[in-house]
Design a protein around this motif. Structure first.
Motif, PDB file in Angstrom:
ATOM      1  N   ASP A   1      -7.183  10.355   3.906  1.00 32.19           N
ATOM      2  CA  ASP A   1      -5.754  10.392   3.581  1.00 32.19           C
ATOM      3  C   ASP A   1      -5.404  11.262   2.382  1.00 32.19           C
ATOM      4  O   ASP A   1      -4.236  11.342   1.985  1.00 32.19           O
ATOM      5  CB  ASP A   1      -5.207   8.976   3.420  1.00 32.19           C
TER       6      ASP A   1
ATOM      7  N   LEU B   1       0.840  -1.190   0.000  1.00 30.39           N
ATOM      8  CA  LEU B   1       0.000   0.000   0.000  1.00 30.39           C
ATOM      9  C   LEU B   1       0.876   1.241   0.000  1.00 30.39           C
ATOM     10  O   LEU B   1       1.687   1.420   0.882  1.00 30.39           O
ATOM     11  CB  LEU B   1      -0.888   0.031   1.247  1.00 30.39           C
ATOM     12  N   PHE B   2       0.677   2.062  -1.018  1.00 36.51           N
ATOM     13  CA  PHE B   2       1.284   3.394  -1.112  1.00 36.51           C
ATOM     14  C   PHE B   2       2.795   3.406  -1.337  1.00 36.51           C
ATOM     15  O   PHE B   2       3.409   4.452  -1.353  1.00 36.51           O
ATOM     16  CB  PHE B   2       1.004   4.250   0.130  1.00 36.51           C
TER      17      PHE B   2
ATOM     18  N   ARG C   1      -9.552   1.784   2.323  1.00 39.65           N
ATOM     19  CA  ARG C   1      -8.219   1.184   2.200  1.00 39.65           C
ATOM     20  C   ARG C   1      -8.301  -0.332   2.173  1.00 39.65           C
ATOM     21  O   ARG C   1      -9.042  -0.944   2.945  1.00 39.65           O
ATOM     22  CB  ARG C   1      -7.326   1.620   3.367  1.00 39.65           C
ATOM     23  N   ARG C   2      -7.491  -0.901   1.309  1.00 40.68           N
ATOM     24  CA  ARG C   2      -7.502  -2.345   1.105  1.00 40.68           C
ATOM     25  C   ARG C   2      -7.257  -3.123   2.393  1.00 40.68           C
ATOM     26  O   ARG C   2      -7.870  -4.161   2.634  1.00 40.68           O
ATOM     27  CB  ARG C   2      -6.412  -2.653   0.083  1.00 40.68           C
ATOM     28  N   ASP C   3      -6.372  -2.641   3.246  1.00 42.44           N
ATOM     29  CA  ASP C   3      -6.018  -3.422   4.439  1.00 42.44           C
ATOM     30  C   ASP C   3      -7.160  -3.514   5.449  1.00 42.44           C
ATOM     31  O   ASP C   3      -7.122  -4.342   6.352  1.00 42.44           O
ATOM     32  CB  ASP C   3      -4.763  -2.828   5.106  1.00 42.44           C
TER      33      ASP C   3
ATOM     34  N   ARG D   1      -5.557  11.147  -0.887  1.00 46.82           N
ATOM     35  CA  ARG D   1      -4.790  10.642  -2.027  1.00 46.82           C
ATOM     36  C   ARG D   1      -5.549  10.766  -3.343  1.00 46.82           C
ATOM     37  O   ARG D   1      -5.052  11.343  -4.293  1.00 46.82           O
ATOM     38  CB  ARG D   1      -4.393   9.185  -1.791  1.00 46.82           C
TER      39      ARG D   1
ATOM     40  N   THR E   1     -10.538   9.461  -0.928  1.00 48.13           N
ATOM     41  CA  THR E   1     -10.225   8.200  -0.256  1.00 48.13           C
ATOM     42  C   THR E   1     -10.328   8.370   1.264  1.00 48.13           C
ATOM     43  O   THR E   1      -9.775   9.306   1.833  1.00 48.13           O
ATOM     44  CB  THR E   1      -8.813   7.721  -0.638  1.00 48.13           C
ATOM     45  N   MET E   2     -11.066   7.455   1.875  1.00 48.23           N
ATOM     46  CA  MET E   2     -11.256   7.401   3.344  1.00 48.23           C
ATOM     47  C   MET E   2     -11.858   8.688   3.920  1.00 48.23           C
ATOM     48  O   MET E   2     -11.807   8.916   5.134  1.00 48.23           O
ATOM     49  CB  MET E   2      -9.927   7.098   4.059  1.00 48.23           C
TER      50      MET E   2
ATOM     51  N   ASP F   1      -5.115  -0.144  -4.291  1.00 51.93           N
ATOM     52  CA  ASP F   1      -4.935   0.242  -2.886  1.00 51.93           C
ATOM     53  C   ASP F   1      -6.261   0.372  -2.138  1.00 51.93           C
ATOM     54  O   ASP F   1      -6.289   0.271  -0.910  1.00 51.93           O
ATOM     55  CB  ASP F   1      -4.204   1.584  -2.796  1.00 51.93           C
ATOM     56  N   TYR F   2      -7.332   0.640  -2.872  1.00 52.52           N
ATOM     57  CA  TYR F   2      -8.620   0.900  -2.221  1.00 52.52           C
ATOM     58  C   TYR F   2      -9.720   0.081  -2.884  1.00 52.52           C
ATOM     59  O   TYR F   2      -9.703  -0.146  -4.090  1.00 52.52           O
ATOM     60  CB  TYR F   2      -9.021   2.378  -2.347  1.00 52.52           C
TER      61      TYR F   2
END
Ligand code: CUK
Ligand code: CUA
Ligand code: CA
Length: 620
Positions: free
Chosen positions: A439, A47-48, A494-496, A441, A431-432, A70-71
């Motif tokens: 974040d 990620l990133f 976010r993917r995580d 992005r 994003t988020m 990433d997302y």
């Protein structure tokens, strides 16, 4: 077969798998040795990693073959009735989740399981998708999405990316804004209603007895907790980061039923609902029960649950900044945004200050501001419909300029950048951005029209969703992405947060009818045909029924390998559905046509996929 040979990156690839199954499965037709499936390793691209290496405002948006996004973008599909999963930043469509629509690819609306949720309804208009929260950030458990046509809210389980509950809400029409509680976790969901109707819905009620409602839904039980009835309609919804309030913009405080009536007043309101006071009213029994729902009277002068903050007329979106400090209303008819200081709300509820004193800035934005998102660095970005722009502005500077007075304010010191988009933007989302981990992005601009941006596909054009790099000072357009009817809103997670929650196969015995042994069972005219599905065979090669029987097929996929789904179509009986690994799906129909009917697998699963079929013999 050696497990290792056909595994790449810990995952059995399709090519190696098919080769293996072609040999072993074809010969036997009996049970095959299934290699243990392994979770694909996470982090096909850290990620990133690239973004950190690059200069600000120059993130890499190209996701190379074999790399991951990433997302997760969760998109409402508008009046397609579905939710889409789109990878960010690639904008690749990863999945469609059927929700309120009938979808013959998966059999949504055809299987008994999905019909039970849809209850005969076949259309839906999704507007707002939001995730469940814990401490102001997504917890990766649920997504919620509304249907404006039939006034339903659906819940999607993130682990299966599938709808598990649909709730139809009585007493309202035009179910629109929806927002889950963000803190301490999502127990309630706040839902707005855009059309006012009589409550109860009596056709002879005078116009002044048409009401809107703020509906509170219990997110875990998927039941209506209560409704707060107000005289205005309620448009977009938001919640704070403390679990104290929900917000609703309104544009028809006039209680009009024609467009000119709805534009008559010179201002409208941001409604703030006090959750503590809602709980008190419920406890004290201060409600009427209408169609089984507890309805609290929240009209002006009738209760202290609702605070009405005057804003310029006919506002649209309301979004809360990731630091939890401000609720920003977008003007729509007014070229401004209204910034409300959330820390002042308690004093306003207590009558210590006037509601209007909660407004700390009203910066100029452009013609037709609709929705606002945030970069987590103190900036807001607002979509502007008529101008076709995304306007980036600094919240602190807007508040300073408001304090400094009109001379400073008219120079618009808050404006950081203006980006032309193509064209007529509705929602935008960063994003988020609806979490405290915004974040800054990427931003997606959901443009209602694409006009000349793509090769012509006829009078009905795609919409255009544009990817914008917001990591630098300037907004930088990097990608055009056509989409089909007609996304409204999106969140990008976010993917995580999501990836570890998503399963590769169903928990087989979560379905009470999971089939472990194939067979036919008759009870009078009801015939149940149970089938296991193991590539490339169903558990039975034929089944006999009689004309007029009510037949139920129940199929369980026993292939545990990730990505190995089977289909089940029945010729001339208008039946098809897909059975992912360890899933069970069923369908019930009347065998009204005598003859021989082939059922076959529709999802390519094996070298002998075409041979994966059975006969249903319907005797006259
Ligand atoms: S609404 Cu569609 S552009 Cu339903 Cu969120 Cu503003
Ligand atoms: Cu099973 Cu194709
Ligand atoms: Ca109005």
């Amino acid at each position: 077969m050696s497990e290792n040979k056909s595994e790449k990156n810990g995952k059995i690839d399709r090519r190696g798998f098919l080769k293996f199954m072609g040999i072993a499965g074809a010969a036997a037709g009996a049970s095959v040795v299934v290699p243990k499936a392994v979770m694909p390793e996470s982090g096909k691209r850290s990620l990133f990693a690239k973004a950190e290496g690059g200069a600000k405002g120059k993130q890499d948006y190209e996701v190379k073959p074999g790399e991951y996004d990433d997302y997760y973008g969760f998109w409402s599909g508008g009046h397609s009735g579905e939710v889409r999963v789109i990878g960010i930043p690639s904008m690749r469509e990863l999945k469609r989740i059927p929700v309120f629509n009938i979808e013959c690819g998966t059999g949504w609306g055809i299987t008994n399981e999905s019909k039970k949720l849809l209850k005969g309804k076949t259309v839906g208009d999704t507007h707002h998708v939001h995730g469940s929260y814990k401490n102001g950030v997504y917890d990766g458990k649920y997504l919620f999405v509304n249907d404006k046509i039939n006034n339903r809210v659906a819940r999607i389980r993130v682990d299966y990316m599938e709808v598990d509950r649909i709730l139809e809400v009585p007493n309202i029409q035009g179910m629109h804004g929806l927002f889950p509680q963000r803190y301490p976790q999502t127990e309630w969901i706040a839902i707005n209603t855009e059309f006012q109707i009589p409550m109860p819905n009596n056709p002879n009620a005078p116009q002044k007895e048409y009401y809107g409602a703020h509906t509170i839904v219990d997110a875990e039980r998927m039941e209506v907790v209560c409704q707060v009835m107000v005289e205005s309609n309620l448009d977009l919804a938001g919640t704070d980061y403390q679990g104290k309030y929900s917000f609703a913009t309104s544009y028809n405080t006039e209680q009009g039923v024609t467009i000119s009536e709805m534009l008559a007043a010179d201002h409208d309101y941001l409604h703030v609902f006090h959750w503590g006071k809602i709980r008190e009213a419920l406890k004290a029994g201060k409600y009427k029960t209408i169609n089984g729902v507890k309805v609290i009277d929240g009209r002006t002068g009738k209760s202290d649950i609702v605070l009405r903050i005057p804003v310029p007329k006919n506002p649209h979106g309301v979004n809360v900044s990731p630091d939890g400090k401000y609720a920003v209303c977008s003007g729509k008819v007014s070229p401004t945004a209204t910034v409300v200081d959330i820390s002042k709300l308690d004093d306003a509820f207590a009558g210590k200050i006037k509601p209007a004193q909660c407004v700390v800035a009203e910066p100029f934005i452009g013609l037709g501001p609709l929705h606002t998102t945030f970069d987590g660095r103190g900036n807001a970005i607002t979509s502007v419909f008529i101008d076709s722009t995304n306007v980036k502005w600094n919240i602190a500077k807007a508040i300073e300029a408001e304090k400094a007075g009109p001379e400073v304010k008219k120079k618009n010191p808050h404006i950081v950048d203006v980006l032309d988009i193509h064209y007529q933007v509705g929602h935008i989302m960063a994003t988020m951005a609806e979490t405290k981990e915004a974040d800054g992005r990427w931003l997606v601009s959901l443009n209602k029209m694409s006009k000349d941006r793509f090769i012509n596909v006829g009078p009905l054009k795609p919409e255009n969703e544009q990817l914008v790099d917001i990591s630098g000072d300037k907004l930088k357009l990097v990608h055009d992405s056509p989409t089909y009817i007609e996304p409204h809103d999106v969140i990008m997670v976010r993917r995580d947060i999501i990836e570890p929650k998503v399963k590769h196969r169903y928990d087989m015995f979560e379905h009470p009818l999971a089939v472990t042994k194939s067979g036919v069972e008759r009870k009078g005219n009801d015939v149940t045909i149970r089938l296991t599905a193991n590539a490339p065979i169903y558990g039975l090669q034929e089944a006999k029924v009689k004309k007029g029987d009510r037949v139920t097929f129940i199929v369980t996929n026993h292939d545990e390998i990730s990505d190995l789904a089977h289909g089940f179509a029945l010729s001339n009986y208008n039946i098809n559905f897909v059975i992912p690994p360890f899933a069970t799906r069923s369908v019930t129909f009347t065998a009204d046509k005598p003859g021989v009917y082939w059922a076959y697998c529709t999802n390519f699963c094996h070298a002998l996929h075409l041979e994966m079929r059975m006969r249903l013999i319907v005797e006259a």
